[in-house]
Design a protein around this motif. Structure first.
Motif, short mmCIF file in Angstrom:
data_model
loop_
_atom_site.label_atom_id
_atom_site.label_comp_id
_atom_site.label_asym_id
_atom_site.label_seq_id
_atom_site.Cartn_x
_atom_site.Cartn_y
_atom_site.Cartn_z
N ARG A 244 0.86 -1.17 0.00
CA ARG A 244 0.00 0.00 0.00
C ARG A 244 0.90 1.22 0.00
N PRO A 245 0.45 2.31 -0.59
CA PRO A 245 1.26 3.54 -0.55
C PRO A 245 1.43 4.04 0.88
N ALA A 246 2.51 4.76 1.12
CA ALA A 246 2.78 5.27 2.46
C ALA A 246 1.71 6.22 2.95
N ASP A 247 1.04 6.91 2.01
CA ASP A 247 0.04 7.91 2.39
C ASP A 247 -1.38 7.41 2.18
N SER A 248 -1.57 6.09 2.15
CA SER A 248 -2.89 5.53 1.88
C SER A 248 -3.17 4.35 2.79
N GLU A 249 -4.44 4.07 3.02
CA GLU A 249 -4.84 2.90 3.78
C GLU A 249 -5.40 1.81 2.86
N THR A 250 -5.20 1.95 1.57
CA THR A 250 -5.70 0.97 0.61
C THR A 250 -4.65 -0.09 0.34
N TRP A 251 -4.94 -1.31 0.76
CA TRP A 251 -4.01 -2.43 0.61
C TRP A 251 -4.35 -3.24 -0.63
N ILE A 401 12.53 -14.93 18.44
CA ILE A 401 12.67 -13.62 17.81
C ILE A 401 12.15 -13.73 16.38
N TYR A 402 11.35 -12.76 15.97
CA TYR A 402 11.03 -12.67 14.55
C TYR A 402 11.09 -11.21 14.11
N LEU A 403 11.50 -11.03 12.87
CA LEU A 403 11.53 -9.73 12.22
C LEU A 403 10.87 -9.89 10.86
N ILE A 404 9.73 -9.26 10.67
CA ILE A 404 8.98 -9.30 9.41
C ILE A 404 9.19 -7.96 8.73
N GLY A 405 9.72 -7.98 7.51
CA GLY A 405 10.10 -6.73 6.84
C GLY A 405 9.03 -6.11 5.98
N GLY A 406 7.80 -6.58 6.09
CA GLY A 406 6.71 -5.97 5.33
C GLY A 406 5.53 -6.91 5.21
N THR A 407 4.34 -6.33 5.17
CA THR A 407 3.12 -7.13 5.06
C THR A 407 2.34 -6.71 3.83
N GLY A 408 1.67 -7.70 3.22
CA GLY A 408 0.91 -7.43 2.01
C GLY A 408 -0.54 -7.09 2.27
N SER A 409 -1.01 -7.33 3.48
CA SER A 409 -2.37 -6.96 3.87
C SER A 409 -2.31 -6.31 5.24
N ASP A 410 -3.36 -5.63 5.61
CA ASP A 410 -3.38 -4.87 6.86
C ASP A 410 -3.32 -5.81 8.06
N PRO A 411 -2.22 -5.82 8.83
CA PRO A 411 -2.15 -6.75 9.97
C PRO A 411 -3.20 -6.46 11.03
N GLY A 412 -3.64 -5.21 11.12
CA GLY A 412 -4.67 -4.87 12.09
C GLY A 412 -6.02 -5.48 11.78
N GLN A 413 -6.22 -5.85 10.51
CA GLN A 413 -7.47 -6.49 10.10
C GLN A 413 -7.31 -8.00 9.91
N GLN A 414 -6.15 -8.52 10.28
CA GLN A 414 -5.87 -9.95 10.11
C GLN A 414 -5.44 -10.54 11.44
N ARG A 415 -6.25 -10.36 12.48
CA ARG A 415 -5.91 -10.86 13.79
C ARG A 415 -5.94 -12.38 13.82
N GLY A 416 -4.99 -12.95 14.59
CA GLY A 416 -4.96 -14.39 14.74
C GLY A 416 -6.14 -14.89 15.55
#
Length: 441
Positions: A244-251, A401-416
């Motif tokens: 998603r763009p840095a200035d957008s919430e559209t994934w 330890i985990y380090l994730i360098g980017g997500t393709g969908s909104d993690p806030g809307q993909q709760r476990g």
């Protein structure tokens, strides 16, 4: 097979080879089943990950380390760079815990006291105007009970001092309903104050101070100021991405990866604005004590091993055992009625000094692993597409330890389904715990 899938597969195989080579050099056996589980999480088309670097510790020893995906994803696929054991990520709020480790060294040296009014160190009064008789202390800052709030901001350029910021900030900087020490509310601003206090009592710039107190003694690469990194360190930095763009919430999980931070191959990191005129002890937010550390999962693993070894690392006593005990002693716990803190939908239930403490039973909320007894402390991170965790179980000397360098969908809307973490984070921890700690091959 399309070009995007080929590029991802190449990065996975490259990371797999590098990770397996590193483990072999350390005398450890590979774990193909776990490799495949994690690769499937990274490559999930519904919620793809740009990169992943993980490390697991069992009984005090690193038993699994692996990397997947890319630290750099340009439009020209052939120029992509895979994640390696040396890849440095901006680890977001896990930086707060690393800052705290250095602060505890200053406490040991009697340069700081946890219950002193921080205004004494800063050189100006720092009081909540709604509760002017109650001091703000390092203990309250470190446990997010200071009554400071982020609504007025938590980062300013070198041309501004915290004294001026708080003079002009007004009520937005402070809670009006709870005095310092009484109510938990997570605030990044706490660590801007902490870093500035550390500068004040040492006379050293925060980025240099962290190198002296923590990074250099343990031989750790990276730091809080990429403008001073070596060419090798700069080459190893992971660019952080989102779909998603840095200035957008559209994934768009099927769209391109878009750089969000640390795109150092397109533009070299600039010195913090005004740094040449910076007055040490005036405003350490320019170095982001709250989230700005760049470090590898492998080096984070060294820090974890140090903590699990009562503060010793390669023959050096980095921290005294009493300091570690104090740091991880519970300072705040959510009341049964929830009236003493903002739990963020159950994520925050207990806190030490610069560290979160997690439920042992994995019940939905701030548990980490479903259907497992993993009583842990540590920190999580989330910024610019980066998701991170540093969690350790002192009783059993285990950690992940985990380090994730980017997500393709909104993690806030993909709760476990079992925790308050995003689905990919929950899946990574579950795979690591069961594959590298419980059922180590």
């Amino acid at each position: 097979m399309n070009q995007a899938m080929l590029r991802w597969l190449g990065g996975w195989m490259g990371g797999l080879l590098l990770g397996s080579t590193a483990m072999a050099a350390a005398g450890k056996v590979g774990n193909v089943k776990l490799d495949n589980q994690l690769a499937a999480i990274v490559g999930d088309a519904r919620q793809p990950l740009a990169s992943l670097s993980v490390l697991a510790i069992r009984h005090g020893q690193a038993v699994y380390q692996q990397q997947f995906g890319y630290r750099y994803l340009p439009a020209q696929a052939e120029q992509s760079l895979p994640v390696t054991p040396d890849t440095l990520f901006r680890i977001a709020s896990v930086s707060k815990m690393m800052t705290t480790l250095a602060l505890m060294r200053l406490v040991e040296q009697h340069k700081l006291q946890l219950d002193q009014d921080v205004g004494i160190y800063l050189g100006f009064s720092l009081r909540n105007p709604h509760f002017p008789k109650q001091a703000v202390t390092l203990r309250s800052l470190l446990s997010h009970t200071s009554s400071l709030r982020d609504a007025g901001g938590y980062f300013w350029g070198a041309e501004r001092s915290l004294r001026d910021v708080f003079t002009a900030g007004g009520d937005a900087m402070w809670a009006g309903n709870a005095a310092p020490g009484q109510y938990f509310s997570y605030a990044n601003l706490n660590w801007g104050v902490i870093g500035t206090v550390m500068e004040k009592v040492t006379g050293e710039r925060f980025d240099h101070l962290m190198r002296r107190l923590l990074l250099a003694p343990m031989g750790l690469r990276g730091g809080y100021n990429p403008a001073e990194f070596s060419p090798g360190e700069l080459n190893d930095i992971a660019t952080l991405y989102r779909k998603r763009p840095a200035d957008s919430e559209t994934w768009n999980p099927n769209g391109p990866w878009i750089a969000q931070a640390d795109d150092v191959r397109r533009q070299a990191p600039a010195k913090p604005a005004g740094i040449d005129r910076y007055v040490i002890g005036s405003n350490a937010t320019i170095f982001s004590p709250t989230g700005g550390l760049r470090i590898s999962a492998a080096d984070m693993g060294k820090v974890m091993q140090m903590l699990l070894a009562d503060g010793r690392y390669q023959g050096q006593q980095i921290l005294q055992p009493a300091s570690i005990t104090l740091m991880f002693t519970r300072q705040w716990q959510l009341a049964a009625d929830g009236g003493n803190g903002d739990s963020d939908q159950g994520l925050f239930r207990a806190w030490g000094l610069g560290n979160q403490q997690f439920d042992a039973d994995g019940a939905r909320g701030n548990g980490l692993v479903a259907n497992a007894h993993f009583s842990a402390a540590g920190h999580l991170g989330d910024a610019y597409g980066l998701l991170s965790a540093f969690v350790l179980d002192f009783a059993n000397k285990n950690g992940m330890i985990y380090l994730i360098g980017g997500t393709g969908s909104d993690p806030g809307q993909q709760r476990g389904p079992h925790t308050a973490l995003s689905r990919p984070e929950e899946a990574v921890l579950d795979a690591l715990y069961h594959g590298a700690i419980v059922n180590l091959e």
